[in-house]
Design a protein around this motif. Structure first.
Motif, PDB file in Angstrom:
ATOM      1  N   SER A  65       0.822  -1.211   0.000  1.00 53.48           N
ATOM      2  CA  SER A  65       0.000   0.000   0.000  1.00 53.48           C
ATOM      3  C   SER A  65       0.853   1.257   0.000  1.00 53.48           C
ATOM      4  CB  SER A  65      -0.893   0.033   1.249  1.00 53.48           C
ATOM      5  OG  SER A  65      -1.408  -1.224   1.542  1.00 53.48           O
ATOM      6  N   LEU A  66       1.842   1.275   0.880  1.00 53.29           N
ATOM      7  CA  LEU A  66       2.691   2.464   0.943  1.00 53.29           C
ATOM      8  C   LEU A  66       3.557   2.582  -0.298  1.00 53.29           C
ATOM      9  CD1 LEU A  66       3.707   4.930   2.432  1.00 53.29           C
ATOM     10  CD2 LEU A  66       5.353   3.481   3.615  1.00 53.29           C
ATOM     11  N   ASN A  67       3.974   1.425  -0.819  1.00 49.41           N
ATOM     12  CA  ASN A  67       4.819   1.435  -1.996  1.00 49.41           C
ATOM     13  C   ASN A  67       4.102   2.062  -3.185  1.00 49.41           C
ATOM     14  OD1 ASN A  67       7.372   0.831  -3.021  1.00 49.41           O
ATOM     15  ND2 ASN A  67       7.318  -1.197  -2.139  1.00 49.41           N
ATOM     16  N   LEU A  68       2.796   1.789  -3.291  1.00 46.25           N
ATOM     17  CA  LEU A  68       2.038   2.380  -4.393  1.00 46.25           C
ATOM     18  C   LEU A  68       2.133   3.890  -4.345  1.00 46.25           C
ATOM     19  CD1 LEU A  68      -1.143   0.142  -4.332  1.00 46.25           C
ATOM     20  CD2 LEU A  68       0.612   0.187  -6.097  1.00 46.25           C
ATOM     21  N   LEU A  69       2.041   4.426  -3.139  1.00 45.80           N
ATOM     22  CA  LEU A  69       2.051   5.883  -2.992  1.00 45.80           C
ATOM     23  C   LEU A  69       3.458   6.453  -3.077  1.00 45.80           C
ATOM     24  CD1 LEU A  69       0.368   8.412  -2.266  1.00 45.80           C
ATOM     25  CD2 LEU A  69       0.873   7.938   0.110  1.00 45.80           C
ATOM     26  N   GLN A  70       4.369   5.828  -2.354  1.00 43.40           N
ATOM     27  CA  GLN A  70       5.693   6.398  -2.208  1.00 43.40           C
ATOM     28  C   GLN A  70       6.675   5.876  -3.232  1.00 43.40           C
ATOM     29  OE1 GLN A  70       6.791   7.338   1.975  1.00 43.40           O
ATOM     30  NE2 GLN A  70       8.656   6.257   1.440  1.00 43.40           N
ATOM     31  N   GLY A  71       6.627   4.560  -3.471  1.00 44.27           N
ATOM     32  CA  GLY A  71       7.590   3.979  -4.394  1.00 44.27           C
ATOM     33  C   GLY A  71       7.251   4.281  -5.841  1.00 44.27           C
ATOM     34  N   TYR A  72       5.996   4.139  -6.188  1.00 39.11           N
ATOM     35  CA  TYR A  72       5.617   4.349  -7.583  1.00 39.11           C
ATOM     36  C   TYR A  72       5.282   5.794  -7.885  1.00 39.11           C
ATOM     37  CZ  TYR A  72       5.582  -0.663  -8.327  1.00 39.11           C
ATOM     38  OH  TYR A  72       5.954  -1.971  -8.440  1.00 39.11           O
ATOM     39  N   ALA A  73       4.554   6.439  -6.988  1.00 40.39           N
ATOM     40  CA  ALA A  73       4.138   7.815  -7.279  1.00 40.39           C
ATOM     41  C   ALA A  73       5.047   8.848  -6.629  1.00 40.39           C
ATOM     42  CB  ALA A  73       2.695   8.034  -6.824  1.00 40.39           C
ATOM     43  N   ALA A 278       9.128   0.521  -5.053  1.00 44.01           N
ATOM     44  CA  ALA A 278       8.580   0.176  -6.363  1.00 44.01           C
ATOM     45  C   ALA A 278       8.719  -1.312  -6.667  1.00 44.01           C
ATOM     46  CB  ALA A 278       9.230   1.016  -7.467  1.00 44.01           C
ATOM     47  N   THR A 279       8.451  -2.137  -5.660  1.00 44.16           N
ATOM     48  CA  THR A 279       8.328  -3.567  -5.923  1.00 44.16           C
ATOM     49  C   THR A 279       7.001  -4.017  -5.322  1.00 44.16           C
ATOM     50  OG1 THR A 279       9.227  -4.317  -3.830  1.00 44.16           O
ATOM     51  CG2 THR A 279      10.806  -3.912  -5.598  1.00 44.16           C
ATOM     52  N   ILE A 280       6.564  -5.195  -5.693  1.00 39.09           N
ATOM     53  CA  ILE A 280       5.377  -5.744  -5.046  1.00 39.09           C
ATOM     54  C   ILE A 280       5.804  -6.815  -4.054  1.00 39.09           C
ATOM     55  CG2 ILE A 280       3.199  -6.941  -5.396  1.00 39.09           C
ATOM     56  CD1 ILE A 280       3.011  -4.235  -6.530  1.00 39.09           C
ATOM     57  N   PHE A 281       6.551  -7.794  -4.536  1.00 39.38           N
ATOM     58  CA  PHE A 281       6.909  -8.896  -3.651  1.00 39.38           C
ATOM     59  C   PHE A 281       7.981  -8.542  -2.648  1.00 39.38           C
ATOM     60  CE2 PHE A 281       4.223 -12.232  -4.781  1.00 39.38           C
ATOM     61  CZ  PHE A 281       3.885 -12.040  -6.104  1.00 39.38           C
ATOM     62  N   GLY A 282       8.779  -7.516  -2.960  1.00 41.72           N
ATOM     63  CA  GLY A 282       9.808  -7.104  -2.016  1.00 41.72           C
ATOM     64  C   GLY A 282       9.218  -6.761  -0.662  1.00 41.72           C
ATOM     65  N   ASN A 283       7.975  -6.263  -0.675  1.00 43.41           N
ATOM     66  CA  ASN A 283       7.355  -5.857   0.579  1.00 43.41           C
ATOM     67  C   ASN A 283       7.224  -7.015   1.551  1.00 43.41           C
ATOM     68  OD1 ASN A 283       6.574  -3.001  -0.073  1.00 43.41           O
ATOM     69  ND2 ASN A 283       5.648  -4.110  -1.777  1.00 43.41           N
ATOM     70  N   PHE A 284       7.048  -8.235   1.012  1.00 43.93           N
ATOM     71  CA  PHE A 284       6.907  -9.376   1.920  1.00 43.93           C
ATOM     72  C   PHE A 284       8.247  -9.723   2.557  1.00 43.93           C
ATOM     73  CE2 PHE A 284       2.552 -10.094   1.462  1.00 43.93           C
ATOM     74  CZ  PHE A 284       2.216  -9.709   0.182  1.00 43.93           C
ATOM     75  N   LEU A 285       9.327  -9.466   1.801  1.00 42.08           N
ATOM     76  CA  LEU A 285      10.645  -9.647   2.396  1.00 42.08           C
ATOM     77  C   LEU A 285      10.842  -8.670   3.541  1.00 42.08           C
ATOM     78  CD1 LEU A 285      12.860 -10.036  -0.788  1.00 42.08           C
ATOM     79  CD2 LEU A 285      12.147 -11.811   0.796  1.00 42.08           C
ATOM     80  N   GLY A 286      10.509  -7.425   3.258  1.00 40.25           N
ATOM     81  CA  GLY A 286      10.629  -6.408   4.296  1.00 40.25           C
ATOM     82  C   GLY A 286       9.775  -6.753   5.502  1.00 40.25           C
ATOM     83  N   ALA A 287       8.542  -7.191   5.236  1.00 40.78           N
ATOM     84  CA  ALA A 287       7.641  -7.532   6.336  1.00 40.78           C
ATOM     85  C   ALA A 287       8.188  -8.688   7.149  1.00 40.78           C
ATOM     86  CB  ALA A 287       6.265  -7.873   5.784  1.00 40.78           C
ATOM     87  N   ALA A 288       8.713  -9.694   6.440  1.00 41.28           N
ATOM     88  CA  ALA A 288       9.287 -10.835   7.156  1.00 41.28           C
ATOM     89  C   ALA A 288      10.407 -10.359   8.064  1.00 41.28           C
ATOM     90  CB  ALA A 288       9.810 -11.871   6.161  1.00 41.28           C
TER      91      ALA A 288
END
Lengths: 355, 447, 293
Positions: A65-73, A278-288
């Motif tokens: 969610s945050l990546n959409l706002l911050q990473g992409y936009a 600006a990744t999608i799956f990277g977020n799960f790495l970060g979350a882990a």
């Protein structure tokens, strides 16, 4: 920071075997679904589901969610948790005051309410750029805990101002158990990941990245910058609202105004930075990383029996030092997050295998 | 798109690796022992309160284990779990230990946080694990028919409100003289702080005093505006419902605006040495409610001093904390656990209790005057008797203590709260909760 | 009217304390271009070290000197281990690094010195005297004088000394400053050291007010609105910003509070800051380098 990892797809020699790549893609999605809905539920224990897997998946979603706002936009936000709170409290009040709403409708409406709120707090982005924009979302971060504490109406006048998870059920299936909650979380996450991919690869996503990287040029090209920015807040907050419901209802079981606090916003920010912007799956790495590190450090201490050698309080403070040091280390060594690190590692493996 | 695949593959690999690393070797060394999961907050803003409190817990349990040989021979296995006073870590600790550890059984869990107590309610109901919060649980959970697994033992804030009104009444010459007295409540703006708004409104209607409620936003390091308001309103007394840094700041700010310290009564969480001392000279004369009286002149504390403190087995690094408010709170809390174990063992045999046996034990506690004398805890703890309809205990009492600049002096004997005053309101709230959650109240005690 | 004045004065004094902390942020922002989230942790560390030394028998000046020395060492370590490797990175990454740094600093402070609450007695009376309806304490006056002195000293340093001018050059144009031979690492070390000493002064005054404990590090959260309003790169701006935030928070609580039946100061400063950003993005005194759309 602005290394575009999920960038505008280039046409070129890489497209040599389109059908092969598409098959691979489908295969991977299938494999992912099998793991998520087949392997994990059958192998994981209650403890693992409740305390490790569910929070990791939900926080990964928060990262998206945050990546959409911050990473992409490219729009800084320090108040992600506030929009999660809006989602959670909206869902609670919807279930309470509009009887008979099915769970998917509740999630959708909660997300929409959060989206509207997000647009409101995103309005300053039309005049301000850069780090200073953080002030607006940070304001939201302080405003909403206050709102939910000051007006007990939001928590149905409960003594402790907490909202507790309603009976989670869908189509007659009881989702209260750890397994049920996991399936709910996994399903919603899978759907939202799909939505995220659609958005990112669409014209909306491309225009976001254009605004992020070269705003003036983008507006010259005819991109409606103001509209796209507000849409970024809307989409991101929509995702965050639903994430907030999952976090409060499917993981914690209860929430109050301070569950979604500044620390949580910072955690989500860490997830994005560590997993990769600006990744999608990277977020799960970060979350882990964020979810597991304190627990791992705890287990290491337990296993090494250090606890009996010295002051437990000192050890927990040492863990805090180590956590902070790891954050700094990753920021220094891996500017593009863990996903880039993995990508490089895999690339090296590929080269080694001579493909 | 192959980037995806590699990412997933390696991520999966990493997670699996982490998984296998993190799974502890499940030896059964704990078999035959009773687990006491000790939820700690040794980091974070509230850590200073935990140090003496945790030490009280640990020292008493060590005493039971080593000097008394366990509870009828059953040793207590203590496992610390750091929560940093956050709900998330608390839930992880709960999940980790709810099923026991290494063969040691879990009879009950003490969350050491009102917020965590609330957050665990639904889970505990599902998992059938007793959640025990002496002095800090949910008031509506007193009704054991709606809350079979919640035990808000010993005290609650509604009774506390009653007790301070009784004390003020005594100071002004009787309850009939309360008419027109202005009592300002300065509360921490949270669920905890707001808990006394309702009872004070009820009491104000009953006795005719003016009830002024003033919130302090967390964390409360600036209170100039609030104290000016208090002065302006001409308040005669201030009931300070503070937590953490809010308390010393309140005391100091009161001095700055000229409000006398001996007209400020602090709540039980605003009444420790660490709350008064940082305020320096301004705190002299400051009053507080005490359910867990400070001091070392108690039989059990003498025994702890002799066997644990002086032999270097204490968890305290700084021995001056022995006998402080939070230390004694820790001792009292540990006493409730051990006595519950004894109660349960009388019925189920001298062995570790499981969660259902623990539930029965906490619902049938009867620590009477005689037992208190045997424990050497006279003056430290009031008789504690629980039933299915009363998970708190039949006697609710507190003392008023006063800070003299160095330590606390006890100003009154036990002031008992009239439990019938709010009983109906609480029961109605519990019933409303049951309706909202679709819970069927128990008809008879199980086990 | 008297009530308004009383609230205003009290708010201004509170604001002065905010400004004091904000000065540390300004120094670091000027030199390294980063919002140092760890500044609050530095305030806590400095106060904790100082009070521990005093409790072990050191007198005020010895403790002050030793603590300042420690802050200098911290500055050198931070420059070498955090700032240099993260050179040229974007502001958000640097901010996150300072967030991680704040965990390291407050974790280390408590690891070595414990988590107790300490009383800090500076020997300055904090009982308010009635000056014709306005309540001011000796502590308020001393604190104000210290802040004024600090601002004056820093002002002189920046305009008269070589070091100060070099710092301004770095703040203006880092590349150009380097090209004329100004050594960035040296500047950073010096600035972070000074910020550390400022943190110590702030820690002493705040600690005297509320005791030295972990919550001291939370002053950081109020600094952002102060800096936005006053300008990130101006020291007098930090003070003015602090005064504005302090006064408006106090007045908002008194006048807006009753409307919402509660206290608005938790978020009021931020809304004020956003309003400022929309109208005057550089803050009252800041450099106009903030990006406007």
């Amino acid at each position: 920071m602005t290394t575009i990892q999920d960038s505008i797809p280039e046409a070129g020699p890489a497209e040599a075997l389109p059908s092969g790549a598409t098959l691979l893609q489908i295969g991977l999605v299938a494999a992912g679904l099998v793991i998520a809905f087949g392997l994990v539920p059958s192998l994981a224990s209650d403890y693992w589901l409740s305390s490790i897997i569910i929070p990791t998946v939900v926080m990964g979603l928060a990262g998206i969610s945050l990546n959409l706002l911050q990473g992409y936009a490219g729009l800084v936000s320090l108040g992600s948790a506030a929009f999660m709170a809006v989602g959670a409290f909206s869902a609670y009040n919807l279930i309470l005051r509009v009887p008979g709403l099915p769970l998917p409708a509740v999630l959708l409406l909660a997300g929409l309410i959060a989206a509207v709120v997000g647009v409101f707090f995103g309005l300053p982005a039309l005049r301000i750029k850069g780090f200073y924009l953080a002030a607006s979302t940070l304001g939201a971060q302080f405003f909403f805990p206050w709102l939910f504490t000051n007006y007990p109406w939001f928590s149905n006048n409960s003594q402790s101002l907490t909202i507790s998870a309603p009976r989670l059920e869908f189509l007659g299936y009881d989702l209260q158990s750890p397994l049920g909650r996991y399936l709910l979380v996994a399903t919603v996450t899978a759907l939202l990941i799909g939505l995220a991919f659609l958005v990112v690869r669409s014209r909306l996503g491309r225009e976001w990245m254009a605004i992020r990287d070269m705003e003036t040029a983008a507006s010259v090209l005819g991109i409606r910058v103001a509209r796209r920015k507000l849409q970024a807040y809307a989409v991101s907050s929509f995702f965050l609202g639903i994430t907030g419901v999952l976090w409060g209802f499917a993981y914690l079981g209860t929430a109050d105004a301070h569950t979604y606090n500044l620390d949580k916003s910072f955690q989500i920010l860490f997830i994005v930075l560590i997993g990769g912007t600006a990744t999608i799956f990277g977020n799960f790495l970060g979350a882990a990383f964020i979810v597991l590190t304190p627990i791992l450090l705890d287990h290491v201490v337990l296993a090494a029996n250090i606890a009996y050698l010295s002051d437990q309080g000192a050890i927990t403070n040492l863990q805090r030092v180590i956590f902070g040091a790891i954050i700094i280390f990753i920021l220094i060594k891996e500017p593009d997050g863990l996903s880039a690190w993995i990508r490089r590692g895999v690339g090296a493996l590929r080269a080694r295998l001579g493909r | 798109m192959s980037i995806l695949s590699r990412t997933i593959a390696l991520a999966a690999g990493a997670v699996i690796a982490a998984t296998s690393l993190a799974v502890p070797v499940e030896a059964q060394e704990g078999a035959g022992q009773q687990l006491y999961p000790l939820f700690t907050y040794r980091t974070g803003p509230y850590a200073p309160s935990f140090i003496p409190f945790g030490a009280g817990n640990l020292d008493y349990l060590r005493y039971v284990n080593e000097v008394e040989g366990g509870v009828n021979g059953v040793k207590i296995l203590i496992q610390e779990c750091e929560t940093a006073y956050t709900i998330e870590r608390g839930i992880e600790c709960y999940e980790r230990y709810k099923g026991g550890f290494n063969g040691a059984l879990t009879a009950a869990i003490y969350p050491h946080s009102s917020g965590l107590d609330v957050a665990l309610t639904d889970k505990a109901r599902l998992d059938r694990i007793p959640i025990v919060s002496p002095g800090g649980g949910q008031n509506i959970a007193t009704d054991g028919r709606v809350f079979p697994y919640q035990f808000p033992l010993i005290f609650d804030y509604w009774s506390e409100a009653q007790i301070i009104i009784d004390y003020i009444a005594e100071q002004v010459g009787g309850h009939d003289k309360l008419k027109g007295v202005k009592i300002a409540t300065l509360y921490h703006d949270s669920g905890y702080g707001r808990d006394t708004i309702e009872p004070l409104a009820i009491l104000s209607k009953k006795y005719g005093f003016e009830d002024i409620q003033i919130p302090v936003p967390h964390p409360g390091e600036q209170q100039q505006a609030q104290w000016q308001q208090i002065r302006r309103a001409g308040a005669d007394w201030v009931f300070l419902r503070g937590w953490g840094v809010m308390t010393p700041v309140a005391i100091k700010t009161a001095a700055r605006v000229g409000f006398p310290a001996d007209r400020i009564i602090g709540d039980i969480w605003s009444g420790s040495e660490d709350d008064a001392r940082p305020a320096g000279a301004a705190a002299k004369g400051y009053l507080a409610v005490s359910v867990f009286p400070p001091g070392t002149d108690y039989g059990i504390l003498r025994k702890l001093k002799e066997n644990i403190l002086d032999t270097g087995k204490s968890d305290l690094k700084d021995n001056s904390k022995f006998g402080t408010v939070y230390y004694n709170y820790g001792v009292i809390e540990a006493i409730t656990f051990v006595e519950a174990l004894r109660t349960g063992q009388k019925k189920f045999g001298n062995k570790p209790l499981n969660n259902e046996e623990g539930q029965w034990a906490f619902e049938n506690l009867d620590i009477d005057e005689q037992r208190i004398a045997e424990l050497g805890a006279e003056g430290l703890i009031s008789p504690l008797k629980t039933t299915i309809d009363n998970h708190k205990g039949e006697t609710i009492a507190a003392k008023i203590i006063q800070w003299n600049g160095e330590t606390w002096d006890t100003r009154t004997d036990w002031i008992k709260a009239d439990t019938s005053l709010f009983a109906d309101v609480i029961k109605a709230k519990a019933a409303a909760y049951a309706v909202e959650k679709g819970i069927e109240p128990r008809q008879a005690a199980s086990n | 009217m008297a009530y308004f004045l009383e609230t205003l004065i009290a708010g201004l004094f509170a604001g002065l304390m905010y400004g004091l902390v904000a000065i540390g942020f300004v120094l670091i922002y000027k030199a390294s271009g980063v919002f140092n989230f760890a500044q609050g942790a530095m305030v806590f560390l400095a106060a904790l070290v100082f009070v521990t030394l005093v409790e072990h028998g050191a007198n005020f000046w010895v403790a002050f000197a030793l603590t300042s020395g420690l802050m200098v060492l911290t500055a050198v370590a931070v420059e070498a281990l955090v700032l240099r490797p993260l050179r040229n990175r974007d502001p958000l990454t640097l901010f996150m690094a300072t967030l991680g740094l704040s965990f390291v600093i407050d974790g280390a402070a408590q690891f070595f010195l414990g988590t107790d609450v300490h009383m800090l007695d500076l020997g300055i009376d904090d009982i308010a005297e009635d000056y014709g309806g306005l309540f001011i304490s000796w502590f308020d006056i001393v604190a104000s004088l210290i802040v004024v002195a600090l601002v004056a000293v820093l002002g002189i340093v920046f305009s008269r000394t070589r070091m100060g001018v070099s710092l301004r050059a770095v703040a203006d144009d880092t590349l150009a400053a380097q090209s004329i031979g100004i050594r960035l690492p040296v500047i950073w070390r010096i600035v972070w050291s000074v910020a550390g000493v400022v943190a110590l002064v702030a820690g002493l005054l705040w600690g005297a007010r509320q005791g030295v404990q972990f919550s001291l590090s939370l002053v950081t959260l109020k600094a952002l609105p102060v800096l936005i309003i006053g300008g990130f790169s101006s020291i007098p701006g930090a003070i003015v910003g602090g005064l504005i935030v302090g006064a408006s928070e106090a007045l908002a609580d008194i006048y807006l509070g009753p409307l919402v039946d509660g206290s608005v100061s938790t978020w009021f400063a931020y809304i004020l800051a956003v309003a400022f950003l929309l109208v005057r993005p550089a803050g009252l005194f800041g450099d106009r380098d903030i990006e406007r759309v």
